[in-house]
Design a protein around this motif. Structure first.
Motif: not given
Length: 69
Positions: A1-26
């Motif tokens: 069963m998947e637990r809902p994420v609290a309103a307004g909260r994000r997973h820690a990897w979302e920003k880190a993942g975006r930074i890494w992805y943009d660095a690798v593909t930019g």
């Protein structure tokens, strides 16, 4: 069963993942890049995306923790 994420909260990897992805593909990462080069690039990308706040500090601290910066 998947637990809902609290309103307004994000997973820690979302920003880190975006930074890494943009660095690798930019288009600025060369085949000759060292870990130090990648560390600098991820810091630049973090600042470009999110400014000079928490995300940039997290990137710099992460690299420092593993002895790169």
């Amino acid at each position: 069963m998947e637990r809902p994420v609290a309103a307004g909260r994000r997973h820690a990897w979302e920003k880190a993942g975006r930074i890494w992805y943009d660095a690798v593909t930019g288009g600025k990462l060369t085949a000759e890049a060292t870990f130090a080069d990648f560390a600098k690039l991820t810091a630049t990308v973090a600042e470009d995306l999110y400014g000079s706040g928490t995300e940039l500090d997290a990137v710099n601290n992460a690299w420092k923790t593993v002895g790169i910066r």
